[in-house]
Design an enzyme around this catalytic site. Structure first.
Site, PDB file in Angstrom:
ATOM      1  N   SER A  47       0.791  -1.115   0.001  1.00  0.00           N
ATOM      2  CA  SER A  47      -0.145   0.100  -0.163  1.00  0.00           C
ATOM      3  C   SER A  47       1.106   1.372   0.023  1.00  0.00           C
ATOM      4  O   SER A  47       0.326   2.180  -0.387  1.00  0.00           O
ATOM      5  CB  SER A  47      -0.926  -0.025   1.265  1.00  0.00           C
ATOM      6  OG  SER A  47      -1.773  -1.176   1.274  1.00  0.00           O
ATOM      7  N   LEU A  52       9.390   1.281  -7.600  1.00  0.00           N
ATOM      8  CA  LEU A  52      10.699   1.381  -8.461  1.00  0.00           C
ATOM      9  C   LEU A  52      10.907   0.113  -8.665  1.00  0.00           C
ATOM     10  O   LEU A  52      11.239  -0.751  -7.939  1.00  0.00           O
ATOM     11  CB  LEU A  52      11.888   1.955  -7.682  1.00  0.00           C
ATOM     12  CG  LEU A  52      12.106   3.634  -7.730  1.00  0.00           C
ATOM     13  CD1 LEU A  52      11.089   4.245  -6.642  1.00  0.00           C
ATOM     14  CD2 LEU A  52      13.135   4.230  -7.182  1.00  0.00           C
ATOM     15  N   VAL A 174      -6.608 -13.991   9.743  1.00  0.00           N
ATOM     16  CA  VAL A 174      -6.351 -15.478  10.075  1.00  0.00           C
ATOM     17  C   VAL A 174      -5.868 -15.687  11.412  1.00  0.00           C
ATOM     18  O   VAL A 174      -4.642 -14.981  11.650  1.00  0.00           O
ATOM     19  CB  VAL A 174      -5.414 -16.135   9.068  1.00  0.00           C
ATOM     20  CG1 VAL A 174      -4.865 -17.412   9.249  1.00  0.00           C
ATOM     21  CG2 VAL A 174      -5.993 -15.968   7.606  1.00  0.00           C
ATOM     22  N   HIS A 225      12.184   1.451   6.722  1.00  0.00           N
ATOM     23  CA  HIS A 225      13.022   2.129   5.674  1.00  0.00           C
ATOM     24  C   HIS A 225      12.337   3.306   5.400  1.00  0.00           C
ATOM     25  O   HIS A 225      11.069   3.559   5.353  1.00  0.00           O
ATOM     26  CB  HIS A 225      12.983   1.227   4.458  1.00  0.00           C
ATOM     27  CG  HIS A 225      13.184   2.042   3.225  1.00  0.00           C
ATOM     28  ND1 HIS A 225      14.265   2.620   2.975  1.00  0.00           N
ATOM     29  CD2 HIS A 225      12.365   1.936   2.049  1.00  0.00           C
ATOM     30  CE1 HIS A 225      14.222   3.165   1.695  1.00  0.00           C
ATOM     31  NE2 HIS A 225      12.977   2.768   1.415  1.00  0.00           N
ATOM     32  N   TYR A 259      17.418   6.974  -3.247  1.00  0.00           N
ATOM     33  CA  TYR A 259      16.695   6.673  -4.582  1.00  0.00           C
ATOM     34  C   TYR A 259      15.741   7.791  -4.619  1.00  0.00           C
ATOM     35  O   TYR A 259      15.164   8.459  -3.586  1.00  0.00           O
ATOM     36  CB  TYR A 259      16.278   5.446  -4.688  1.00  0.00           C
ATOM     37  CG  TYR A 259      15.045   4.865  -3.808  1.00  0.00           C
ATOM     38  CD1 TYR A 259      13.764   5.421  -4.089  1.00  0.00           C
ATOM     39  CD2 TYR A 259      15.244   3.869  -2.725  1.00  0.00           C
ATOM     40  CE1 TYR A 259      12.926   4.897  -3.116  1.00  0.00           C
ATOM     41  CE2 TYR A 259      14.234   3.678  -1.758  1.00  0.00           C
ATOM     42  CZ  TYR A 259      13.277   4.084  -1.958  1.00  0.00           C
ATOM     43  OH  TYR A 259      12.174   3.689  -1.004  1.00  0.00           O
ATOM     44  N   VAL A 358       9.048 -10.819  -0.637  1.00  0.00           N
ATOM     45  CA  VAL A 358       8.959 -10.560  -2.234  1.00  0.00           C
ATOM     46  C   VAL A 358       8.630  -9.055  -2.412  1.00  0.00           C
ATOM     47  O   VAL A 358       7.549  -8.347  -1.721  1.00  0.00           O
ATOM     48  CB  VAL A 358       7.903 -11.380  -3.034  1.00  0.00           C
ATOM     49  CG1 VAL A 358       7.950 -10.965  -4.291  1.00  0.00           C
ATOM     50  CG2 VAL A 358       8.361 -12.816  -2.645  1.00  0.00           C
ATOM     51  N   TRP A 359       9.323  -8.125  -3.031  1.00  0.00           N
ATOM     52  CA  TRP A 359       8.985  -6.743  -3.160  1.00  0.00           C
ATOM     53  C   TRP A 359       8.300  -6.561  -4.481  1.00  0.00           C
ATOM     54  O   TRP A 359       8.053  -7.591  -5.335  1.00  0.00           O
ATOM     55  CB  TRP A 359      10.269  -5.898  -3.205  1.00  0.00           C
ATOM     56  CG  TRP A 359      11.065  -5.981  -1.923  1.00  0.00           C
ATOM     57  CD1 TRP A 359      10.757  -6.661  -0.557  1.00  0.00           C
ATOM     58  CD2 TRP A 359      12.107  -5.188  -1.520  1.00  0.00           C
ATOM     59  NE1 TRP A 359      11.456  -6.500   0.308  1.00  0.00           N
ATOM     60  CE2 TRP A 359      12.400  -5.254  -0.261  1.00  0.00           C
ATOM     61  CE3 TRP A 359      12.854  -4.161  -2.094  1.00  0.00           C
ATOM     62  CZ2 TRP A 359      13.353  -4.658   0.702  1.00  0.00           C
ATOM     63  CZ3 TRP A 359      13.818  -3.796  -1.414  1.00  0.00           C
ATOM     64  CH2 TRP A 359      14.125  -4.019  -0.125  1.00  0.00           C
ATOM     65  N   ASP A 551      23.288 -32.481  -8.659  1.00  0.00           N
ATOM     66  CA  ASP A 551      24.038 -33.751  -8.872  1.00  0.00           C
ATOM     67  C   ASP A 551      24.665 -34.202  -7.476  1.00  0.00           C
ATOM     68  O   ASP A 551      24.792 -33.411  -6.550  1.00  0.00           O
ATOM     69  CB  ASP A 551      25.320 -33.263  -9.897  1.00  0.00           C
ATOM     70  CG  ASP A 551      26.225 -32.382  -9.227  1.00  0.00           C
ATOM     71  OD1 ASP A 551      25.831 -31.542  -8.326  1.00  0.00           O
ATOM     72  OD2 ASP A 551      27.353 -32.175  -9.666  1.00  0.00           O
ATOM     73  N   TYR A 652      36.306 -40.234   5.144  1.00  0.00           N
ATOM     74  CA  TYR A 652      35.422 -39.725   6.148  1.00  0.00           C
ATOM     75  C   TYR A 652      35.593 -40.302   7.438  1.00  0.00           C
ATOM     76  O   TYR A 652      36.157 -41.716   7.390  1.00  0.00           O
ATOM     77  CB  TYR A 652      34.022 -40.266   5.532  1.00  0.00           C
ATOM     78  CG  TYR A 652      33.668 -39.524   4.201  1.00  0.00           C
ATOM     79  CD1 TYR A 652      32.872 -38.230   4.458  1.00  0.00           C
ATOM     80  CD2 TYR A 652      33.823 -39.928   3.213  1.00  0.00           C
ATOM     81  CE1 TYR A 652      32.471 -37.494   3.461  1.00  0.00           C
ATOM     82  CE2 TYR A 652      33.503 -39.403   1.958  1.00  0.00           C
ATOM     83  CZ  TYR A 652      32.888 -38.208   2.120  1.00  0.00           C
ATOM     84  OH  TYR A 652      32.361 -37.518   0.969  1.00  0.00           O
TER      85      TYR A 652
END
Length: 822
Positions: A47, A52, A174, A225, A259, A358-359, A551, A652
């Site tokens: 929100s 950017l 929730v 921020h 920025y 996640v931005w 692998d 080992y």
């Protein structure tokens, strides 16, 4: 009646709305999106996000996410209003170090298919007229970057998903996740229970609390921020209207963690230069009905933290000298220990998925990948750097998450070297040899909490003994960082001509056993597992589309007992999920209780055999065989394989015997010229032999034949994951190939991710690179068209210069495999 699964998405922000859109586009119409806030302005990070979208970074995956976000939002509108404004991006440099980094970043852009150009100060000022060109050295212009209108995009995506059958419900918190028989069955809310077959948590910085409801510990830290709006600027008067908002490129001044973006006749200024501000969910403001100026994710502005940033902003943009800050806030976002997103399914509760940290920049790309995982079983974009299971247990501890996430905030715009280790926390995980390594002057780098020797200072005294053809050329400052060419040359030289000890302890080891173990492994791997006791097999794990998901090395220690060397915690999670429900297979991670020394070199047998009554001759322990034995009375498991291409064994033993084993081998090897050797020499030697590193050289985006590991596929052995997808494919059908390159000038060392040009056009990118001490020249591996056969000239763009290279036949060293089989 629809037969698609019932999906509940928790969180109606930019990720949740994108996911609902992606799922319904694929025909899943029983989708419910829940949010505790009102719709469409929920009050979360989306929100207030400034929006950017810079696409380019060192990660191919993250760039692909951002590219899809740009593509998708460009074609999206809300009642005719834009959701993406392609104004371009401009990152400027005020230091020589930053300008060099922008050239490196332009290389990444070329590698990943994003247009971009480094331009001079005057051109920067033409692109962004508020800039003072006398204060900058240049900038990187990326014309397809721009502004995402996140809240508007959420509205448009929600409408589209609703038109396909999705249901969005606000004002619904929730409070629990319902489970039965280890599987999610629904969610409990303040408005009752909502049944579900799949639950996806897209709750943003509330994600850790929601994950805990399903017993999942998410390594995520909410942090604040700062962002401010200036008052009206005369220089912007009449440039923009309310509909367009901005015309100048979005601007980053990363040397000062700043920025900028236009808001019609004002500027928005964001800063990461302030102290880290972790946020407890209990400290968030209670807001009834969020507005654009007031929401739970917007904390009060702390002007004292912004004061220095404001001064730097005014110096860069003279128009701000007489401007004032009209308003500001401390906005809450999610941070993780390594800065990447968290994607994946709970290991405990089937059907409970997360898409967190996640931005807006990556939101559509992440949502598409999660939808593909749910609907198709795989993502077309490889996800190992985003998989929530990439972290080991220590990395999910609350104290570790807070410290590392805070540091990521501080370093978010820093120029970081690919080898740069974190400074703290350190010494979390050490091998039994650690004290001895410190005595030898080991220089440690760090990965997943493990201290890993990169080279040993004690070997510097041997540099004067290096033969002339083993003496490396000087390096440029960047490729020479976190490296000592002479010492690494000594370690490689002694490995090729005498014997060296390598600490292989951090490589994850699994113990898999039980009456069903053989069939279990056979169905998951590309190689034949039904071999005699003592066999060691290099094999692959594929996904359903035939992509290389890992692998691994499988050693058969008994009829029902296997030791499996894997690439990390993602592989452990993969094996755990596929355990049969009848208890016929047991799986245990034995890494912490064991250790491993790689004893490699032409004199390895001369070192080991006198210490043991067991037969370490070629006939007594053949290549790719293993056995239990004793060395100086210490019980060991010796596997005859080598990722440096020399005679020797991975040895080992139990961690309690580790230091004794090291001491015995090191002391006995003195007369043979033994050295301790680190990861820098290891990487050089393995590239000379053409040995691939999963996650760097090959991923799920590549099939075995493209990656040059088709020899590990046995399609005639019977069914295994990915077998059907490989039908009709082999080395002759590939159109691209992981290709070996030698650098023509004999001295320019690249580091990875640089673009490779064929006939003057971008054609691929470097994966791994090193200086080949055996051959006396830099080498690299790169993804290129299959038409680039040995002898083909190419160019690698390294910062702002072109480095000529030549495609070479591989392996470069000992193609007949005589050294390793002696």
């Amino acid at each position: 009646m629809s037969t698609t699964p019932r999906v509940v998405i928790i969180g109606a922000g930019i990720v949740g709305a994108n996911l609902a859109d992606e799922l319904t586009e694929r025909g899943w119409d029983r989708v419910t999106v829940l949010d505790q806030g009102p719709l469409p302005l929920t009050g979360g990070s989306t929100s207030h996000a400034p929006g950017l979208v810079y696409q380019t970074g060192p990660s191919k995956t993250m760039t692909a996410f951002a590219q899809y976000t740009v593509e998708k939002f460009t074609g999206l509108d809300a009642d005719g209003a834009w959701c993406f404004n392609r104004v371009g991006g401009l990152e400027i440099a005020t230091t020589a170090e930053r300008l060099a980094d922008l050239h490196r970043k332009q290389g990444w852009a070329t590698s990943w298919g994003v247009p971009g150009e480094v331009v001079g100060p005057q051109e920067c000022a033409k692109l962004h007229p508020l800039l003072d060109p006398d204060r900058i050295l240049g900038g990187l212009h990326t014309p397809t970057d721009g502004l995402a209108k996140a809240s508007r995009a959420v509205d448009a995506l929600a409408r589209r998903a609703q038109a396909r059958g999705a249901r969005f419900q606000g004002g619904t918190r929730v409070v629990g996740v319902r489970q039965s028989g280890g599987r999610v069955t629904g969610v409990e809310t303040t408005r009752g229970e909502v049944p579900a077959d799949i639950v996806v948590c897209c709750a943003g910085f509330w994600g850790r609390a929601v994950g805990a409801m399903a017993g999942m510990n998410l390594p995520l830290l909410p942090m604040a921020h700062q962002y401010v709006h200036t008052g009206p600027l005369p220089e912007l008067a009449g440039r923009n209207d309310e509909h367009g908002e901005a015309r100048m490129p979005i601007l980053r001044h990363q040397d000062r963690d700043l920025y900028f973006r236009e808001h019609v006749d004002r500027l928005g200024v964001g800063s990461y230069a302030h102290r880290p501000m972790p946020v407890g969910l209990e400290d968030l403001p209670r807001v009834d009905g969020p507005t654009e100026a007031s929401m739970p994710s917007m904390l009060p502005f702390t002007g004292e933290d912004f004061a220095e940033s404001w001064e730097y902003a005014r110096r860069l943009l003279p128009a701000l000298e007489t401007a004032r800050i009209e308003d500001g806030f401390n906005g809450v976002f999610s941070f993780t220990p390594d800065g990447g997103p968290l994607i994946g399914e709970s290991p405990e509760t089937a059907g409970f998925w997360i898409a967190e940290a996640v931005w807006v920049t990556h939101s559509a790309g992440v949502a598409r990948s999660v939808a593909q995982l749910l609907v198709d079983g795989r993502s077309e974009v490889e996800l190992h750097g985003c998989d929530v299971h990439r972290f080991d247990e220590i990395e999910t501890a609350e104290a570790y998450v807070e410290e590392t996430a805070r540091q990521n905030f501080i370093e978010i715009y820093d120029v970081k070297h690919p080898l740069q280790p974190r400074l703290s926390p350190r010494d979390l995980r050490v091998s039994p040899f650690h004290a001895r390594q410190k005595e030898l002057g080991a220089v440690f780098l760090e990965a997943h909490g493990w201290e890993r020797p990169h080279w040993y200072g004690a070997n510097a005294a041997l540099a004067k003994e290096l033969p002339m053809d083993w003496r490396p050329p000087s390096r440029d400052a960047w490729s020479g960082m976190f490296h000592d060419p002479s010492v690494v040359a000594v370690e490689a030289w002694r490995t090729r001509t005498a014997v060296a000890l390598y600490d292989m302890t951090p490589l994850k080891r699994l113990e898999i056993g039980g009456p069903g173990a053989l069939a279990y492994l056979d169905g998951l791997t590309t190689g034949k597992m039904d071999k005699s006791v003592g066999a060691v097999t290099y094999t692959l794990l594929l996904d359903a589309a035939g992509g290389v998901r890992s692998d691994i090395t499988v050693a058969r220690l008994g009829e029902q007992e296997f030791q499996v060397g894997v690439n990390g915690n993602i592989d452990l999670d993969y094996f755990r999920r596929r355990l049969p429900g009848d208890g016929s297979v047991q799986l245990r991670d034995v890494t912490g209780g064991t250790c491993c020394i790689g004893v490699w070199g032409p004199l390895a047998r001369d070192l080991v055999q006198p210490l043991s009554r067991d037969d370490f001759s070629h006939e007594g322990l053949k290549f790719f065989r293993c056995k239990r034995a004793h060395i100086a009375g210490i019980p060991v498991t010796a596997m005859r394989l080598s990722y440096v291409g020399e005679l020797g064994w991975e040895v080992y033993t139990s961690a309690e015997y580790g230091r004794r084993l090291w001491d015995v081998l090191y002391e006995a090897g003195r007369g043979l010229g033994v050295v301790a050797a680190g990861r820098a020499a290891f990487n050089s030697l393995r590239l000379e032999k053409g040995y691939r590193a999963w996650g760097t050289d090959m991923t799920t985006e590549h099939d075995p034949y493209e990656a040059g590991v088709g020899f590990a596929v046995r399609p005639d052995k019977g069914p295994f994951v990915g077998r059907d997808a490989l039908a009709g494919r082999d080395e002759s059908t590939v159109t691209r190939r992981l290709t070996c390159l030698t650098v023509d000038d004999g001295r320019s060392v690249v580091l990875g991710s640089e673009p490779v040009f064929l006939d003057g056009d971008p054609a691929g990118y470097v994966t791994s690179a090193a200086f080949s001490h055996t051959l006396g020249t830099p080498i690299a591996y790169a993804w290129l068209p299959a038409s680039a056969t040995p002898g083909t000239p190419v160019e690698i763009k390294y910062f702002d210069r072109m480095v000529r290279a030549t495609v070479a036949a591989e392996p470069l060293v000992d193609p007949e495999m005589k050294r390793i089989r002696r």
